[in-house]
Design a protein around this motif. Sequence first.
Motif, PDB file in Angstrom:
ATOM      1  N   ILE A   1      48.978  35.078  46.061  1.00 34.88           N
ATOM      2  CA  ILE A   1      50.033  34.895  45.063  1.00 34.88           C
ATOM      3  C   ILE A   1      49.544  35.502  43.752  1.00 34.88           C
ATOM      4  O   ILE A   1      48.536  35.058  43.190  1.00 34.88           O
ATOM      5  N   SER A   2      50.228  36.513  43.274  1.00 31.30           N
ATOM      6  CA  SER A   2      49.878  37.177  42.017  1.00 31.30           C
ATOM      7  C   SER A   2      51.001  36.937  41.016  1.00 31.30           C
ATOM      8  O   SER A   2      52.166  37.215  41.307  1.00 31.30           O
ATOM      9  N   THR A   3      50.663  36.415  39.860  1.00 32.76           N
ATOM     10  CA  THR A   3      51.651  36.151  38.819  1.00 32.76           C
ATOM     11  C   THR A   3      51.238  36.832  37.527  1.00 32.76           C
ATOM     12  O   THR A   3      50.073  37.186  37.337  1.00 32.76           O
ATOM     13  N   SER A   4      52.195  37.024  36.641  1.00 33.10           N
ATOM     14  CA  SER A   4      51.911  37.620  35.337  1.00 33.10           C
ATOM     15  C   SER A   4      52.759  36.915  34.291  1.00 33.10           C
ATOM     16  O   SER A   4      53.946  36.664  34.508  1.00 33.10           O
ATOM     17  N   ASP A   5      52.125  36.579  33.158  1.00 37.35           N
ATOM     18  CA  ASP A   5      52.863  35.980  32.051  1.00 37.35           C
ATOM     19  C   ASP A   5      53.253  37.023  31.008  1.00 37.35           C
ATOM     20  O   ASP A   5      53.716  36.677  29.923  1.00 37.35           O
ATOM     21  N   GLY A   6      53.083  38.298  31.358  1.00 39.23           N
ATOM     22  CA  GLY A   6      53.402  39.378  30.437  1.00 39.23           C
ATOM     23  C   GLY A   6      52.206  39.880  29.678  1.00 39.23           C
ATOM     24  O   GLY A   6      52.244  40.972  29.111  1.00 39.23           O
ATOM     25  N   ALA A   7      51.133  39.103  29.659  1.00 41.78           N
ATOM     26  CA  ALA A   7      49.921  39.509  28.949  1.00 41.78           C
ATOM     27  C   ALA A   7      48.763  39.727  29.900  1.00 41.78           C
ATOM     28  O   ALA A   7      47.951  40.612  29.706  1.00 41.78           O
ATOM     29  N   ARG A   8      48.691  38.908  30.946  1.00 45.03           N
ATOM     30  CA  ARG A   8      47.563  39.028  31.858  1.00 45.03           C
ATOM     31  C   ARG A   8      47.990  38.601  33.259  1.00 45.03           C
ATOM     32  O   ARG A   8      48.836  37.733  33.418  1.00 45.03           O
TER      33      ARG A   8
ATOM     34  N   ARG B   1      40.182  39.363  30.588  1.00 45.70           N
ATOM     35  CA  ARG B   1      39.729  38.082  31.123  1.00 45.70           C
ATOM     36  C   ARG B   1      38.280  38.141  31.605  1.00 45.70           C
ATOM     37  O   ARG B   1      37.924  38.988  32.424  1.00 45.70           O
ATOM     38  N   GLU B   2      37.476  37.203  31.122  1.00 47.44           N
ATOM     39  CA  GLU B   2      36.080  37.127  31.531  1.00 47.44           C
ATOM     40  C   GLU B   2      35.953  36.753  33.005  1.00 47.44           C
ATOM     41  O   GLU B   2      35.063  37.248  33.700  1.00 47.44           O
ATOM     42  N   ASP B   3      36.842  35.892  33.503  1.00 46.00           N
ATOM     43  CA  ASP B   3      36.746  35.518  34.917  1.00 46.00           C
ATOM     44  C   ASP B   3      37.018  36.700  35.836  1.00 46.00           C
ATOM     45  O   ASP B   3      36.419  36.819  36.910  1.00 46.00           O
ATOM     46  N   GLN B   4      37.908  37.601  35.402  1.00 52.65           N
ATOM     47  CA  GLN B   4      38.139  38.814  36.186  1.00 52.65           C
ATOM     48  C   GLN B   4      36.900  39.700  36.168  1.00 52.65           C
ATOM     49  O   GLN B   4      36.545  40.315  37.178  1.00 52.65           O
ATOM     50  N   ARG B   5      36.259  39.796  35.013  1.00 49.65           N
ATOM     51  CA  ARG B   5      35.042  40.605  34.940  1.00 49.65           C
ATOM     52  C   ARG B   5      33.993  40.076  35.914  1.00 49.65           C
ATOM     53  O   ARG B   5      33.361  40.851  36.641  1.00 49.65           O
ATOM     54  N   GLN B   6      33.814  38.769  35.935  1.00 51.62           N
ATOM     55  CA  GLN B   6      32.819  38.177  36.828  1.00 51.62           C
ATOM     56  C   GLN B   6      33.194  38.412  38.289  1.00 51.62           C
ATOM     57  O   GLN B   6      32.346  38.788  39.107  1.00 51.62           O
ATOM     58  N   ARG B   7      34.468  38.182  38.619  1.00 52.20           N
ATOM     59  CA  ARG B   7      34.911  38.376  39.994  1.00 52.20           C
ATOM     60  C   ARG B   7      34.708  39.818  40.437  1.00 52.20           C
ATOM     61  O   ARG B   7      34.189  40.094  41.520  1.00 52.20           O
ATOM     62  N   ASN B   8      35.125  40.762  39.601  1.00 48.28           N
ATOM     63  CA  ASN B   8      35.020  42.176  39.966  1.00 48.28           C
ATOM     64  C   ASN B   8      33.565  42.629  40.051  1.00 48.28           C
ATOM     65  O   ASN B   8      33.210  43.452  40.904  1.00 48.28           O
ATOM     66  N   THR B   9      32.727  42.095  39.177  1.00 46.19           N
ATOM     67  CA  THR B   9      31.305  42.437  39.226  1.00 46.19           C
ATOM     68  C   THR B   9      30.678  41.945  40.529  1.00 46.19           C
ATOM     69  O   THR B   9      29.877  42.656  41.160  1.00 46.19           O
ATOM     70  N   GLU B  10      31.038  40.734  40.940  1.00 50.50           N
ATOM     71  CA  GLU B  10      30.529  40.205  42.208  1.00 50.50           C
ATOM     72  C   GLU B  10      30.989  41.052  43.386  1.00 50.50           C
ATOM     73  O   GLU B  10      30.222  41.295  44.333  1.00 50.50           O
ATOM     74  N   LEU B  11      32.238  41.513  43.338  1.00 54.53           N
ATOM     75  CA  LEU B  11      32.736  42.360  44.418  1.00 54.53           C
ATOM     76  C   LEU B  11      32.000  43.698  44.437  1.00 54.53           C
ATOM     77  O   LEU B  11      31.652  44.212  45.511  1.00 54.53           O
ATOM     78  N   ALA B  12      31.737  44.273  43.270  1.00 56.64           N
ATOM     79  CA  ALA B  12      30.973  45.522  43.206  1.00 56.64           C
ATOM     80  C   ALA B  12      29.589  45.337  43.812  1.00 56.64           C
ATOM     81  O   ALA B  12      29.073  46.229  44.502  1.00 56.64           O
ATOM     82  N   GLU B  13      28.987  44.182  43.579  1.00 54.49           N
ATOM     83  CA  GLU B  13      27.669  43.910  44.155  1.00 54.49           C
ATOM     84  C   GLU B  13      27.748  43.793  45.674  1.00 54.49           C
ATOM     85  O   GLU B  13      26.888  44.310  46.392  1.00 54.49           O
TER      86      GLU B  13
END
Length: 387
Positions: free
Chosen positions: A55-62, A207-219
């Motif tokens: 489920i992907s949602t957007s509030d218009g900003a993120r 978003r910092e949580d996105q940065r962390q998630r994406n960094t973990e996936l890159a690893e």
Amino acid sequence: MAEPLDAALTEVRALLLDPALTRAVAAGRRRGQRPSVIRAELRPVTLKAGPRLQISTSDGARPYTRNVAPGSDAAAAVDALLAEPFGNWHVETADATLQLRVTKSGEAQVHRAAATRPAATPGGHDREKEYLLDPGDPFFAEIGGSAAKRRQVDAFLRALAATLPDELTGALRVVDLGCGNAYLTFAAYRYLTGRGLDVELVGVDVREDQRQRNTELAERLGWADRVRFVAGTIADAVVEPAPDLVLALHACDTATDEALARAVRWNARWVLAAPCCHHDVAAQLRARPAPAPYELLTRQGILRERFADVLTDALRAGLLRLHGYRAEVVEFVDSQHTPRNLLIRARQTGTAPTAEQLRDYRELVDQWQVSPRLETLLATDAPVVTG
């Protein structure tokens, strides 16, 4: 013929929880009401932990994406979305398509149709051979390789391939501004390195949580030494050195303008931007009467919004041309997958704008009395568009 809304939403609920679901989108709002998010998209994915409803949602900003397990978790998440006052639902399953629109009186207008895409046939691999990335690539196992996601990845990669020269070799610096969950970011890296390029890629998201998630996936993918992520705004995130290629895919409203402005200031060689909503120019059109004889273009709200989309992206492309880019607006993915299916594709040429290009841009802005955000952002770099 109008139908009771509760009964229609009950039918939508059954389709959303059906294992045959392929994709669903909720958007818009009912008269006098406003959902807590402007858009929601649901699709099945297969993760290492098993099947999930994404489920992907957007509030218009993120954007915000979560994966819920089948059963009670999925049912609760679907019920919460159905309780939101969305004005439209579009639901696709392997067998059927349903489109629901809530009328001003609060009833449902429902259109039902059989699925237009044929089901996959066992052993039929001809379609898969057309993908630029093998659907069996381990990359898809990490991001959740549903058929719909593979199609979107392939459409994006074909646009990227058409932008870059065939003879491109060596090092390539790439930045993805507003990368979100970054699956297209990773797809770009996988494809470009497959072409033999030495790619260094930076993804930017607020978003910092996105940065962390994406960094973990890159690893997990083993790419962390060449793919990194930073948390920050599109306008201010630190990206050094300047990139050769700038991506900005579905950045909302003026965030697309911020991405294009940074690309121009970086003198990026190539730009791919898929705009999302266009609230800024739409609001300006609502605030003043249309110039004659174009009142009919903006009298109706839905026509005004669609015209605002066209006008915004036409002005963006025009501004890029004034800053030495060859700019095109092309279809990104088929409109059956998303109504936001345009892509601004630009290549830096260093060519000075012609007097005709300057005049055409200025006349269009003056006639409609709009102030494009991109022009404002580039004002200190672009005295050529002020007169």
